[in-house]
Design an enzyme around this catalytic site. Structure first.
Site, PDB file in Angstrom:
ATOM      1  N   THR A  47       0.822  -1.201   0.000  1.00 40.71           N
ATOM      2  CA  THR A  47       0.000   0.000   0.000  1.00 40.71           C
ATOM      3  C   THR A  47       0.857   1.252   0.000  1.00 40.71           C
ATOM      4  O   THR A  47       1.966   1.242   0.548  1.00 40.71           O
ATOM      5  CB  THR A  47      -0.844  -0.084   1.290  1.00 40.71           C
ATOM      6  OG1 THR A  47      -1.787  -1.131   1.111  1.00 40.71           O
ATOM      7  CG2 THR A  47      -1.544   1.195   1.633  1.00 40.71           C
TER       8      THR A  47
ATOM      9  N   VAL B 248     -13.425  -4.342   1.779  1.00 36.03           N
ATOM     10  CA  VAL B 248     -12.855  -3.000   1.889  1.00 36.03           C
ATOM     11  C   VAL B 248     -12.003  -2.954   3.147  1.00 36.03           C
ATOM     12  O   VAL B 248     -12.434  -3.402   4.218  1.00 36.03           O
ATOM     13  CB  VAL B 248     -13.974  -1.931   1.945  1.00 36.03           C
ATOM     14  CG1 VAL B 248     -13.391  -0.552   2.212  1.00 36.03           C
ATOM     15  CG2 VAL B 248     -14.772  -1.933   0.640  1.00 36.03           C
ATOM     16  N   GLY B 249     -10.789  -2.442   3.017  1.00 35.34           N
ATOM     17  CA  GLY B 249      -9.879  -2.385   4.158  1.00 35.34           C
ATOM     18  C   GLY B 249      -9.909  -1.028   4.839  1.00 35.34           C
ATOM     19  O   GLY B 249     -10.887  -0.276   4.746  1.00 35.34           O
TER      20      GLY B 249
HETATM   21  N1  ASP Z   1      -4.024  -1.756   4.739  1.00 31.40           N
HETATM   22  C1  ASP Z   1      -4.230  -2.392   3.455  1.00 31.40           C
HETATM   23  C2  ASP Z   1      -5.521  -3.163   3.498  1.00 31.40           C
HETATM   24  O1  ASP Z   1      -5.728  -3.937   4.416  1.00 31.40           O
HETATM   25  C3  ASP Z   1      -3.123  -3.309   3.038  1.00 31.40           C
HETATM   26  C4  ASP Z   1      -1.708  -2.789   3.178  1.00 31.40           C
HETATM   27  O2  ASP Z   1      -1.469  -1.802   3.863  1.00 31.40           O
HETATM   28  O3  ASP Z   1      -0.783  -3.373   2.571  1.00 31.40           O
HETATM   29  O4  ASP Z   1      -6.299  -3.060   2.579  1.00 31.40           O
END
Ligand code: ASP
Length: 313
Positions: free
Chosen positions: A180, A209-210
């Protein structure tokens, strides 16, 4: 106001970045990208660009870089499709915009900004986000634009093993990936802004959705406290309201940025989550804590020196 107020931090994800598996050539590629993108963002900032413009432009550059998990090169869901999440927040106005599970917007962070500035909403999801982008003349891309051969192979492997994973997860060759992306900045006027963009987690359920597009979880910015962009196992960041937690500790308890960031991250760890964050506070302090093995990042502090780092040293 003097450019001494300017500060910048960007990240390309936190996770299990196995040192032994990261070849010098791959490491140089990551470092080169972080260096180039941070240098371009910093040049804009000291030339007088707003923190909001700078975080958007830095995240657009990170979205275009195929090794990071955002835009082109994003991880794929259980259908082998990229569903993109992004958010942006303006610390000056405390306004924010976000999109979730979008499939055809080339620069999710710019669509998030358009949601903030050109709609009465904060968050648009799925086909609605894609339609909004088309309606407002923002750049579109077919779903194939986002898919790289490496990400397709990772998704197949995760599916075979029945796993939903962070892109750095140990089941993959850790040299092949980074996460990310996000940016935080303080501009010459002392205003703060933050932005985050991601493909989420490999082999995630369709529609998952994260934290990244959720204001208060993956992103927060408020001039009186701090700007934060998070990365890591999103479910735990959601359950910790991570970015708002950092803000609240500063605003309500008077904590300094380092201890606020560490305490907020400790709440993620308590639940079993790993990851990190980048943050800048109203006084110009920068913090980049993480509880994973590494976090791809670059910072420019009060001394104006650009520093790129992956591990603790
Ligand atoms: N935080 C992101 C999610 O869970 C993933 C990441 O930070 O690599 O969608």
């Amino acid at each position: 106001m003097p450019e001494q107020a300017c500060r910048l931090a960007i990240h390309g994800g936190a996770g299990v970045i196995d040192r032994a598996a990261l070849t010098p050539a791959r490491e140089a590629e990551f470092r080169g990208a972080l260096q180039w993108i941070a240098a371009a963002a910093w040049a804009r900032l000291v030339a007088g660009a707003s923190a909001l413009d700078v975080v958007e432009l830095a995240v657009r550059d990170l979205e275009d870089f195929p090794l990071f998990n955002a835009g082109h090169g994003a991880v794929l869901n259980s259908d082998g499709v990229a569903e993109l999440d992004a958010s942006i927040m303006d610390g000056r106005t405390r306004r924010a915009g976000a999109i979730a599970a979008a499939r055809t917007t080339r620069h999710p962070v710019s669509v998030a900004r358009a949601v903030m500035e050109r709609s009465e909403h904060v968050l648009l999801a799925g086909g609605g986000a894609d339609r909004f982008a088309a309606l407002h003349g923002l750049e579109l891309a077919p779903p194939a634009h986002f898919i790289t051969a490496e990400r397709a192979a990772q998704q197949r492997l995760a599916a075979e093993r029945g796993r939903v994973t962070l892109d750095h997860d140990a089941i993959f060759n850790p040299a092949d990936k980074a996460g990310t992306v996000g940016a935080v900045a303080r501009d010459a006027q002392g205003h703060l802004a933050a932005a985050t963009s991601t493909g989420g987690m490999t082999n995630k359920h369709v529609g998952r959705v994260g934290d990244s597009p959720i204001v208060g979880a993956g992103t927060w910015a408020e001039d009186a406290s701090c700007a934060v962009s998070a990365t890591g196992h999103g479910e735990y960041f959601l359950l910790s309201a991570l970015a708002h937690e950092v803000h609240a500790r500063i605003a309500l308890t008077g904590a300094d940025l380092k201890s606020a960031g560490a305490a907020a991250l400790a709440r993620v760890a308590e639940l079993g989550g790993s990851g990190g964050l980048i943050a800048i506070d109203h006084r110009g302090e920068i913090a980049t804590p993480y509880n994973s093995e590494g976090m791809y990042r670059a910072t420019v502090g009060a001394d104006g020196v650009l520093r790129v780092a992956i591990y603790a040293d």
